[in-house]
Design an enzyme around this catalytic site. Sequence first.
Site, PDB file in Angstrom:
ATOM      1  N   ARG A 188      -2.450  -6.124  -8.050  1.00 14.34           N
ATOM      2  CA  ARG A 188      -1.368  -7.084  -7.820  1.00 14.34           C
ATOM      3  C   ARG A 188      -1.379  -8.093  -8.965  1.00 14.34           C
ATOM      4  NH1 ARG A 188      -3.410  -8.258  -1.870  1.00 14.34           N
ATOM      5  NH2 ARG A 188      -5.238  -8.292  -3.185  1.00 14.34           N
TER       6      ARG A 188
ATOM      7  N   LYS B 158     -18.748  -3.603  10.270  1.00 10.98           N
ATOM      8  CA  LYS B 158     -17.712  -4.644  10.342  1.00 10.98           C
ATOM      9  C   LYS B 158     -16.782  -4.369  11.511  1.00 10.98           C
ATOM     10  CE  LYS B 158     -17.126  -6.402   5.673  1.00 10.98           C
ATOM     11  NZ  LYS B 158     -16.242  -6.320   4.515  1.00 10.98           N
TER      12      LYS B 158
ATOM     13  N   SER C 183      -3.284  -7.510   3.478  1.00 11.65           N
ATOM     14  CA  SER C 183      -3.431  -7.268   4.920  1.00 11.65           C
ATOM     15  C   SER C 183      -3.816  -8.568   5.611  1.00 11.65           C
ATOM     16  CB  SER C 183      -4.517  -6.219   5.163  1.00 11.65           C
ATOM     17  OG  SER C 183      -4.201  -5.039   4.471  1.00 11.65           O
TER      18      SER C 183
ATOM     19  N   HIS D  29       0.840  -1.214   0.000  1.00 14.44           N
ATOM     20  CA  HIS D  29       0.000   0.000   0.000  1.00 14.44           C
ATOM     21  C   HIS D  29       0.873   1.261   0.000  1.00 14.44           C
ATOM     22  CE1 HIS D  29      -3.056  -2.715   2.218  1.00 14.44           C
ATOM     23  NE2 HIS D  29      -3.523  -2.538   0.991  1.00 14.44           N
TER      24      HIS D  29
END
Length: 168
Positions: A90, A41, A128, A17
């Site tokens: 990616r 969340k 992550s 990132h």
Amino acid sequence: MIRAVYPGSFDPCTNGHIYIAERSAALFDEVVFAILHNPQKVPTFTIQEREAMAREALSHLPNVKILSFEGLLVDFMRKQQSKIILRGLRALSDFEYEFQLAQMNRQLASEIETLFIATDARYSYLSSRSIKEVFRFGGSVQKLVPPGVYRRLREKFPLPEEDFTEFL
Ligand code: PNS
């Protein structure tokens, strides 16, 4: 003045990132590193922790501003008066999800464009989620995240040999 927005959950941010933020900062006058706060969340790191980690990791980039947002990204874009959403790509496997996000956002706000920045090969496997999983099972992630993220990972998930609470 061209302002672009780089949105994400960043729970936590990784070196991948930070790389995308650095590339973006070199291209635009201002980049907003926009961290999603989704009250529905439960993230691993609170929004305050995610903001603090990003702030530390991006302090070398004066034209990158760290903000959080709730709700629709396109509403945030309009508030920020930005028409450019930046996303890192990616592998090909990212494409389907990213294409869906971009199409939905275009449907909601046709004046806003999504631009993709290819990550560096060094970071093409980083996420992550995998960072947290590897760390929790004792794998080494120190070279894959900014120092402040590594420190907070250690605080949040003490490794077995660092967890003496059961002996207290
Ligand atoms: O890092 P992530 O989790 O892949 O980032 C996804 C993010 C935050 C960019 C996306 O979920 C988002 O923009 N959420 C805000 C809600 C929204 O605008 N949804 C419409 C697009 S589906």
